[in-house]
Design a protein around this motif. Structure first.
Motif, PDB file in Angstrom:
ATOM      1  N   ALA A  33      37.955  35.835  49.580  1.00 11.76           N
ATOM      2  CA  ALA A  33      39.252  36.113  48.954  1.00 11.76           C
ATOM      3  C   ALA A  33      40.249  35.032  49.341  1.00 11.76           C
ATOM      4  O   ALA A  33      40.169  34.459  50.423  1.00 11.76           O
ATOM      5  N   PHE A  34      41.202  34.763  48.453  1.00 16.44           N
ATOM      6  CA  PHE A  34      42.222  33.760  48.712  1.00 16.44           C
ATOM      7  C   PHE A  34      43.207  34.213  49.782  1.00 16.44           C
ATOM      8  O   PHE A  34      43.938  33.398  50.326  1.00 16.44           O
ATOM      9  N   PRO A  74      31.800  30.670  40.969  1.00 16.09           N
ATOM     10  CA  PRO A  74      31.922  32.073  40.573  1.00 16.09           C
ATOM     11  C   PRO A  74      33.209  32.654  41.171  1.00 16.09           C
ATOM     12  O   PRO A  74      33.589  32.298  42.288  1.00 16.09           O
ATOM     13  N   THR A  75      33.862  33.535  40.432  1.00 17.62           N
ATOM     14  CA  THR A  75      35.158  34.042  40.870  1.00 17.62           C
ATOM     15  C   THR A  75      35.225  35.560  40.856  1.00 17.62           C
ATOM     16  O   THR A  75      34.463  36.229  40.154  1.00 17.62           O
ATOM     17  N   VAL A  81      41.307  36.236  42.361  1.00 12.91           N
ATOM     18  CA  VAL A  81      41.754  36.520  43.723  1.00 12.91           C
ATOM     19  C   VAL A  81      40.800  35.961  44.775  1.00 12.91           C
ATOM     20  O   VAL A  81      41.043  36.103  45.964  1.00 12.91           O
ATOM     21  N   GLY A  82      39.698  35.326  44.335  1.00 20.47           N
ATOM     22  CA  GLY A  82      38.751  34.759  45.280  1.00 20.47           C
ATOM     23  C   GLY A  82      37.540  34.197  44.578  1.00 20.47           C
ATOM     24  O   GLY A  82      37.436  34.241  43.348  1.00 20.47           O
ATOM     25  N   THR A  83      36.633  33.682  45.369  1.00 16.32           N
ATOM     26  CA  THR A  83      35.353  33.191  44.860  1.00 16.32           C
ATOM     27  C   THR A  83      34.241  33.997  45.524  1.00 16.32           C
ATOM     28  O   THR A  83      34.476  34.731  46.489  1.00 16.32           O
ATOM     29  N   TRP A  84      33.030  33.863  44.999  1.00 13.99           N
ATOM     30  CA  TRP A  84      31.914  34.552  45.616  1.00 13.99           C
ATOM     31  C   TRP A  84      30.682  33.657  45.544  1.00 13.99           C
ATOM     32  O   TRP A  84      30.620  32.718  44.749  1.00 13.99           O
ATOM     33  N   MET A 101      51.803  32.879  49.133  1.00 10.61           N
ATOM     34  CA  MET A 101      50.929  34.015  48.937  1.00 10.61           C
ATOM     35  C   MET A 101      49.835  33.642  47.961  1.00 10.61           C
ATOM     36  O   MET A 101      50.032  32.876  47.033  1.00 10.61           O
ATOM     37  N   SER A 102      48.668  34.165  48.129  1.00 13.83           N
ATOM     38  CA  SER A 102      47.523  33.783  47.319  1.00 13.83           C
ATOM     39  C   SER A 102      47.553  34.375  45.925  1.00 13.83           C
ATOM     40  O   SER A 102      47.133  33.757  44.972  1.00 13.83           O
ATOM     41  N   VAL A 103      48.014  35.591  45.781  1.00 12.65           N
ATOM     42  CA  VAL A 103      48.100  36.244  44.482  1.00 12.65           C
ATOM     43  C   VAL A 103      49.575  36.315  44.123  1.00 12.65           C
ATOM     44  O   VAL A 103      50.395  36.629  44.985  1.00 12.65           O
TER      45      VAL A 103
END
Length: 109
Positions: free
Chosen positions: A82-83, A57-58, A66-69, A1-3
């Motif tokens: 998102a992850f 950037p996150t 929970v992800g990058t942007w 799971m990503s988170v």
């Protein structure tokens, strides 16, 4: 799971109090600590720090990333990667934060 599982459960238990932030590249939150375990899930270190000294950037929700942007379309669009799937209330808050960033970077004329 990503988170981390315990973090997802916390998100579901208190959706009205979430703190969602879109941090810039090289933000102190990601640079200023020796260990990254509490800020970036181990499975996604490579997506945040792809190498060559780059720190992307996150998107952060209540602490963990929970992800990058990235900015697209000449900076007029903020694209979030998102992850993994985010709970709907988190996705809505991420979308709102992304829209706020776009409005700040490109106010209507």
């Amino acid at each position: 799971m990503s988170v981390p599982t315990e973090h997802v459960e916390q998100i579901r238990d208190r959706p009205g109090t979430l703190d969602v932030r879109m941090l810039p590249a090289y933000d102190n939150y990601l640079v200023g600590y020796r260990g990254r375990e509490s800020s970036v899930p181990a499975a996604h270190h490579g997506r945040v720090r792809p190498g060559g000294g780059v720190i992307r950037p996150t998107v952060v929700v209540d602490g963990p990333t929970v992800g990058t942007w990235a900015r697209r379309d000449g900076g007029r669009v903020v694209q979030v990667d998102a992850f993994g799937p985010l709970p709907s209330q988190v996705q809505a808050l991420v979308d709102a934060e992304s829209s706020a960033g776009t409005r700040f970077l490109h106010p209507a004329t």
